[in-house]
Design a protein around this motif. Structure first.
Motif, PDB file in Angstrom:
ATOM      1  N   GLY A 168     -95.189 -16.006 -64.665  1.00 40.54           N
ATOM      2  CA  GLY A 168     -95.987 -15.171 -65.562  1.00 40.54           C
ATOM      3  C   GLY A 168     -95.314 -14.864 -66.886  1.00 40.54           C
ATOM      4  O   GLY A 168     -95.930 -14.982 -67.955  1.00 40.54           O
ATOM      5  N   THR A 169     -94.036 -14.441 -66.832  1.00 37.81           N
ATOM      6  CA  THR A 169     -93.332 -14.203 -68.099  1.00 37.81           C
ATOM      7  C   THR A 169     -93.143 -15.531 -68.833  1.00 37.81           C
ATOM      8  O   THR A 169     -93.064 -15.569 -70.061  1.00 37.81           O
ATOM      9  CB  THR A 169     -91.966 -13.523 -67.858  1.00 37.81           C
ATOM     10  OG1 THR A 169     -91.253 -14.255 -66.849  1.00 37.81           O
ATOM     11  CG2 THR A 169     -92.125 -12.073 -67.435  1.00 37.81           C
ATOM     12  N   ARG A 226     -84.941 -19.514 -63.059  1.00 36.34           N
ATOM     13  CA  ARG A 226     -83.642 -18.912 -62.737  1.00 36.34           C
ATOM     14  C   ARG A 226     -83.821 -17.989 -61.529  1.00 36.34           C
ATOM     15  O   ARG A 226     -84.832 -17.286 -61.428  1.00 36.34           O
ATOM     16  CB  ARG A 226     -83.190 -18.087 -63.955  1.00 36.34           C
ATOM     17  CG  ARG A 226     -81.957 -17.270 -63.749  1.00 36.34           C
ATOM     18  CD  ARG A 226     -81.621 -16.455 -64.969  1.00 36.34           C
ATOM     19  NE  ARG A 226     -82.432 -15.245 -65.107  1.00 36.34           N
ATOM     20  CZ  ARG A 226     -82.157 -14.244 -65.922  1.00 36.34           C
ATOM     21  NH1 ARG A 226     -81.113 -14.318 -66.724  1.00 36.34           N
ATOM     22  NH2 ARG A 226     -82.931 -13.186 -66.004  1.00 36.34           N
TER      23      ARG A 226
END
Ligand SMILES: N[C@@H](CCC[C@H](N)C(=O)O)C(=O)O
Length: 264
Positions: free
Chosen positions: A205-206, A195
């Motif tokens: 990473g997240t 997004r």
């Protein structure tokens, strides 16, 4: 400053191929509301090119503050690889040495960095909620993520499949980052539609953090867990503790490197 016309000194970093423009904004010369300038700088054809841009700013209670924008120019939620890159940047600026506590959009973060300054272990927020959407897992690791197990991930059309989920009736309004994962036993392989970039990136990473937690939930693994993850741009590792749906002590570990500096 007029961000469009004034010279801008920038630093280009990448963390497992997730790439960012870094700006030392301790003097607040960069107008943090100039979203159009951010999107132009991130444009890969007409600008410097990046998945996102970060401003490093001063904060009275922390070593620094991370202000993060997606490539579309809009302020983003937490960026894990960006967080690792800004820690390397802070070390390069000699703001920190081997450890830091800094502030990001999802709250305070602790991180450790190697003496060479190119390997960063970033503590992520604790996660206490993980939901199902059909076969998928949905959770927030600082940014919202959808995680779906697949086979044959190297040939999957991540752009089309990810875009459809990101824009569907359930998620379309706020958007979501869409991660596809294949389990190879000794490691996970992950590809992500992001997004705010509105495209597949080489790493998120997240996203890999969300995948590692969802994998522990799906396989019923508890205790201290270390999950190696391969992404298009390299290798990452997520270390965490899992006890009855509570995920704590989460560290996103991987490379963070300066690519080049310049003046635009
Ligand atoms: N690349 C990032 C994720 C950035 C946030 C995201 N695109 C959003 O705002 O939804 C990462 O490494 O975590």
């Amino acid at each position: 400053m007029n961000t469009e016309t004034q010279p801008l000194h920038f630093y280009k970093y990448q963390g497992a191929g997730n790439d960012f423009i870094l700006v030392d904004n301790r003097s607040l010369f960069f107008n943090s509301d100039d979203y159009e300038a951010v999107s132009k700088l991130c444009d890969r054809r007409f600008g410097i090119g990046a998945d996102g841009l970060m401003l490093l700013q001063s904060h009275p209670e922390f070593d620094f503050e991370m202000v993060y924008y997606n490539a579309d120019g809009m302020p983003g939620s937490m960026c894990g690889n960006g967080g690792r890159c800004i820690v390397a940047f802070a070390k390069q600026l000699r703001l920190i040495d081997r450890e830091t506590n800094f502030l990001a959009v999802d709250g305070p973060h602790y991180a450790k960095i190697s003496p060479e300054g190119n390997w960063v272990e970033l503590q992520m927020i604790n996660v206490n909620q993980i939901n199902r959407d059909g076969e998928a897992w949905v959770l927030d690791t600082g940014s919202p993520h959808y995680v779906l197990q697949t086979q044959g991930l190297d040939t999957l059309d991540v752009y089309s499949e990810g875009k459809a989920i990101r824009n569907n009736e359930t998620y379309g309004a706020k958007g979501i980052n869409v991660n596809f994962v294949e389990d190879f036993g000794d490691h996970l392989f992950v590809r992500t539609f992001e997004r705010g970039v509105e495209d597949e990136t080489y790493a998120c990473g997240t996203g890999v953090t969300a995948v590692a937690l969802a994998h522990a939930a799906a396989t019923g693994k508890h205790g201290h867990i270390s999950t190696p993850v391969k992404v298009l741009g390299g290798n990452l590792r997520i270390d965490f503790d899992h006890h009855h749906g509570q995920f704590t002590g989460i560290f996103l570990c991987g490379p963070a490197e300066l690519v080049f500096t310049g003046t635009r």
